[in-house]
Design a protein around this motif. Structure first.
Motif, PDB file in Angstrom:
ATOM      1  N   ARG A 214       0.834  -1.204   0.000  1.00  0.00           N
ATOM      2  CA  ARG A 214       0.000   0.000   0.000  1.00  0.00           C
ATOM      3  C   ARG A 214       0.873   1.259   0.000  1.00  0.00           C
ATOM      4  O   ARG A 214       0.595   2.211  -0.726  1.00  0.00           O
ATOM      5  CB  ARG A 214      -0.929   0.016   1.206  1.00  0.00           C
ATOM      6  N   GLN A 215       1.918   1.249   0.837  1.00  0.00           N
ATOM      7  CA  GLN A 215       2.814   2.403   0.884  1.00  0.00           C
ATOM      8  C   GLN A 215       3.499   2.605  -0.454  1.00  0.00           C
ATOM      9  O   GLN A 215       3.615   3.729  -0.937  1.00  0.00           O
ATOM     10  CB  GLN A 215       3.861   2.217   1.981  1.00  0.00           C
ATOM     11  N   LEU A 216       3.959   1.520  -1.031  1.00  0.00           N
ATOM     12  CA  LEU A 216       4.650   1.605  -2.310  1.00  0.00           C
ATOM     13  C   LEU A 216       3.727   2.185  -3.385  1.00  0.00           C
ATOM     14  O   LEU A 216       4.113   3.080  -4.127  1.00  0.00           O
ATOM     15  CB  LEU A 216       5.145   0.213  -2.705  1.00  0.00           C
ATOM     16  N   ILE A 217       2.507   1.685  -3.445  1.00  0.00           N
ATOM     17  CA  ILE A 217       1.540   2.173  -4.425  1.00  0.00           C
ATOM     18  C   ILE A 217       1.268   3.659  -4.209  1.00  0.00           C
ATOM     19  O   ILE A 217       1.137   4.422  -5.171  1.00  0.00           O
ATOM     20  CB  ILE A 217       0.236   1.345  -4.366  1.00  0.00           C
ATOM     21  N   SER A 218       1.223   4.078  -2.959  1.00  0.00           N
ATOM     22  CA  SER A 218       0.912   5.487  -2.677  1.00  0.00           C
ATOM     23  C   SER A 218       1.990   6.428  -3.196  1.00  0.00           C
ATOM     24  O   SER A 218       1.717   7.615  -3.420  1.00  0.00           O
ATOM     25  CB  SER A 218       0.705   5.702  -1.176  1.00  0.00           C
ATOM     26  N   TYR A 219       3.202   5.938  -3.429  1.00  0.00           N
ATOM     27  CA  TYR A 219       4.276   6.794  -3.923  1.00  0.00           C
ATOM     28  C   TYR A 219       4.242   6.990  -5.442  1.00  0.00           C
ATOM     29  O   TYR A 219       4.903   7.885  -5.951  1.00  0.00           O
ATOM     30  CB  TYR A 219       5.643   6.271  -3.498  1.00  0.00           C
ATOM     31  N   TYR A 220       3.454   6.194  -6.157  1.00  0.00           N
ATOM     32  CA  TYR A 220       3.353   6.398  -7.603  1.00  0.00           C
ATOM     33  C   TYR A 220       2.672   7.728  -7.864  1.00  0.00           C
ATOM     34  O   TYR A 220       1.608   8.014  -7.325  1.00  0.00           O
ATOM     35  CB  TYR A 220       2.581   5.260  -8.275  1.00  0.00           C
TER      36      TYR A 220
ATOM     37  N   MET B 199      10.677   9.571  -7.284  1.00  0.00           N
ATOM     38  CA  MET B 199      12.047   9.454  -7.789  1.00  0.00           C
ATOM     39  C   MET B 199      13.016   9.000  -6.704  1.00  0.00           C
ATOM     40  O   MET B 199      14.046   8.410  -6.998  1.00  0.00           O
ATOM     41  CB  MET B 199      12.510  10.789  -8.366  1.00  0.00           C
ATOM     42  N   VAL B 200      12.695   9.251  -5.439  1.00  0.00           N
ATOM     43  CA  VAL B 200      13.586   8.903  -4.334  1.00  0.00           C
ATOM     44  C   VAL B 200      13.435   7.427  -3.936  1.00  0.00           C
ATOM     45  O   VAL B 200      14.401   6.783  -3.541  1.00  0.00           O
ATOM     46  CB  VAL B 200      13.293   9.809  -3.114  1.00  0.00           C
ATOM     47  N   VAL B 201      12.230   6.905  -4.046  1.00  0.00           N
ATOM     48  CA  VAL B 201      11.926   5.569  -3.554  1.00  0.00           C
ATOM     49  C   VAL B 201      12.811   4.477  -4.169  1.00  0.00           C
ATOM     50  O   VAL B 201      13.365   3.656  -3.429  1.00  0.00           O
ATOM     51  CB  VAL B 201      10.419   5.244  -3.730  1.00  0.00           C
ATOM     52  N   PRO B 202      12.994   4.411  -5.488  1.00  0.00           N
ATOM     53  CA  PRO B 202      13.803   3.316  -6.038  1.00  0.00           C
ATOM     54  C   PRO B 202      15.231   3.264  -5.487  1.00  0.00           C
ATOM     55  O   PRO B 202      15.719   2.197  -5.110  1.00  0.00           O
ATOM     56  CB  PRO B 202      13.811   3.587  -7.552  1.00  0.00           C
TER      57      PRO B 202
ATOM     58  N   GLU C 164      16.780   0.305  -3.159  1.00  0.00           N
ATOM     59  CA  GLU C 164      17.984  -0.389  -3.611  1.00  0.00           C
ATOM     60  C   GLU C 164      19.068  -0.368  -2.538  1.00  0.00           C
ATOM     61  O   GLU C 164      19.662  -1.390  -2.217  1.00  0.00           O
ATOM     62  CB  GLU C 164      18.499   0.238  -4.904  1.00  0.00           C
ATOM     63  N   HIS C 165      19.296   0.803  -1.951  1.00  0.00           N
ATOM     64  CA  HIS C 165      20.305   0.912  -0.893  1.00  0.00           C
ATOM     65  C   HIS C 165      19.901   0.115   0.349  1.00  0.00           C
ATOM     66  O   HIS C 165      20.748  -0.509   0.992  1.00  0.00           O
ATOM     67  CB  HIS C 165      20.545   2.378  -0.521  1.00  0.00           C
ATOM     68  N   SER C 166      18.617   0.122   0.673  1.00  0.00           N
ATOM     69  CA  SER C 166      18.133  -0.634   1.825  1.00  0.00           C
ATOM     70  C   SER C 166      18.354  -2.131   1.628  1.00  0.00           C
ATOM     71  O   SER C 166      18.767  -2.834   2.555  1.00  0.00           O
ATOM     72  CB  SER C 166      16.648  -0.362   2.068  1.00  0.00           C
ATOM     73  N   MET C 167      18.082  -2.619   0.419  1.00  0.00           N
ATOM     74  CA  MET C 167      18.277  -4.051   0.148  1.00  0.00           C
ATOM     75  C   MET C 167      19.761  -4.419   0.187  1.00  0.00           C
ATOM     76  O   MET C 167      20.124  -5.502   0.661  1.00  0.00           O
ATOM     77  CB  MET C 167      17.656  -4.440  -1.191  1.00  0.00           C
ATOM     78  N   GLN C 168      20.625  -3.529  -0.299  1.00  0.00           N
ATOM     79  CA  GLN C 168      22.062  -3.792  -0.223  1.00  0.00           C
ATOM     80  C   GLN C 168      22.507  -3.861   1.228  1.00  0.00           C
ATOM     81  O   GLN C 168      23.260  -4.759   1.613  1.00  0.00           O
ATOM     82  CB  GLN C 168      22.843  -2.713  -0.971  1.00  0.00           C
TER      83      GLN C 168
ATOM     84  N   MET D 115      10.365   9.810   4.547  1.00  0.00           N
ATOM     85  CA  MET D 115       9.465  10.339   3.524  1.00  0.00           C
ATOM     86  C   MET D 115       8.659  11.519   4.067  1.00  0.00           C
ATOM     87  O   MET D 115       8.419  12.492   3.367  1.00  0.00           O
ATOM     88  CB  MET D 115       8.504   9.251   3.013  1.00  0.00           C
ATOM     89  N   LYS D 116       8.260  11.452   5.330  1.00  0.00           N
ATOM     90  CA  LYS D 116       7.524  12.556   5.936  1.00  0.00           C
ATOM     91  C   LYS D 116       8.398  13.798   6.042  1.00  0.00           C
ATOM     92  O   LYS D 116       7.925  14.911   5.877  1.00  0.00           O
ATOM     93  CB  LYS D 116       7.014  12.161   7.322  1.00  0.00           C
ATOM     94  N   MET D 117       9.674  13.617   6.319  1.00  0.00           N
ATOM     95  CA  MET D 117      10.577  14.753   6.456  1.00  0.00           C
ATOM     96  C   MET D 117      10.792  15.443   5.113  1.00  0.00           C
ATOM     97  O   MET D 117      11.033  16.650   5.074  1.00  0.00           O
ATOM     98  CB  MET D 117      11.923  14.308   7.042  1.00  0.00           C
ATOM     99  N   PHE D 118      10.719  14.703   4.014  1.00  0.00           N
ATOM    100  CA  PHE D 118      10.924  15.291   2.697  1.00  0.00           C
ATOM    101  C   PHE D 118       9.691  16.024   2.177  1.00  0.00           C
ATOM    102  O   PHE D 118       9.760  16.752   1.210  1.00  0.00           O
ATOM    103  CB  PHE D 118      11.332  14.219   1.673  1.00  0.00           C
ATOM    104  N   SER D 119       8.565  15.812   2.811  1.00  0.00           N
ATOM    105  CA  SER D 119       7.327  16.437   2.352  1.00  0.00           C
ATOM    106  C   SER D 119       7.408  17.939   2.580  1.00  0.00           C
ATOM    107  O   SER D 119       7.678  18.397   3.683  1.00  0.00           O
ATOM    108  CB  SER D 119       6.137  15.851   3.112  1.00  0.00           C
TER     109      SER D 119
END
Length: 192
Positions: free
Chosen positions: A80-86, A92-95, A99-103, A151-155
């Motif tokens: 749900r969170q992921l969909i909300s970012y579309y 642009m920040v999410v990918p 990626e960095h989180s998975m690494q 994400m809230k801080m970037f808003s």
């Protein structure tokens, strides 16, 4: 023609069949999943147009894996969170964040396995990965919470008051995490 810049080229035909140009064989989504797990680098191209469709095929593999096993890696709240970012300004920040989180997660997982082997060796406890899996789940939950807070801080519409509350919550979360780590270390010390 088997490889394109070191990558294996998989061609997808109109009949939805996938052809591995590296091995000159037809493959399935399951075969591609195995290739991913082995760390083999490949791209998927539409056989007719030559368009790179790797992203959609990998997404299809995730869908297949999620529906087959019954063990989902992607919780509903995350989806749900992921969909909300579309379409959102943060899209642009999410990918790159993911990626960095998975690494980081992969590195932490390797370090955790090494630590378990050093601490417990071949004991039954060392073979039982229940405790490490709980730690991984906790780390994932914390990373997700931190992602939400970031994400809230970037808003641009975030007010100063919610940011202050967010910082307090972050400090509290950090204190809780430290306490959990202390408790875990105490348990590990008792087992040694």
């Amino acid at each position: 023609m088997a490889r394109n810049d070191g990558q294996i080229v998989i061609k997808k035909y109109a009949n939805r069949r996938l052809y591995n140009t590296g091995t000159s064989t037809y493959v399935t989504l399951d075969d591609l999943a195995v290739m991913v797990k082995k760390g083999e680098d490949f791209t998927v191209q539409d056989a007719k147009s030559g368009e790179d469709i790797t992203h959609s095929v990998l997404t299809q593999i995730i869908f297949e894996q999620e529906s087959k096993t019954g063990n989902t890696l992607l919780p509903i709240s995350f989806l749900r969170q992921l969909i909300s970012y579309y379409g959102d300004q943060m899209q642009m920040v999410v990918p790159s964040y993911l990626e960095h989180s998975m690494q980081a997660f992969t590195e932490q997982q390797s370090q955790m396995r090494e630590q378990i082997n050093k601490t417990f060796g071949d004991t039954p406890l060392g073979k039982n990965l229940q405790v490490p899996m709980q730690l991984i789940e906790e780390t994932t939950r914390r990373n997700t919470e931190l992602f939400q807070q970031a994400m809230k801080m970037f808003s641009p519409f975030a007010s100063a008051a919610p940011q202050k509350e967010t910082r307090k919550a972050e400090a509290k979360d950090l204190d809780e995490l430290k306490e959990q780590l202390r408790a875990l270390q105490t348990k590990l010390d008792k087992l040694s």
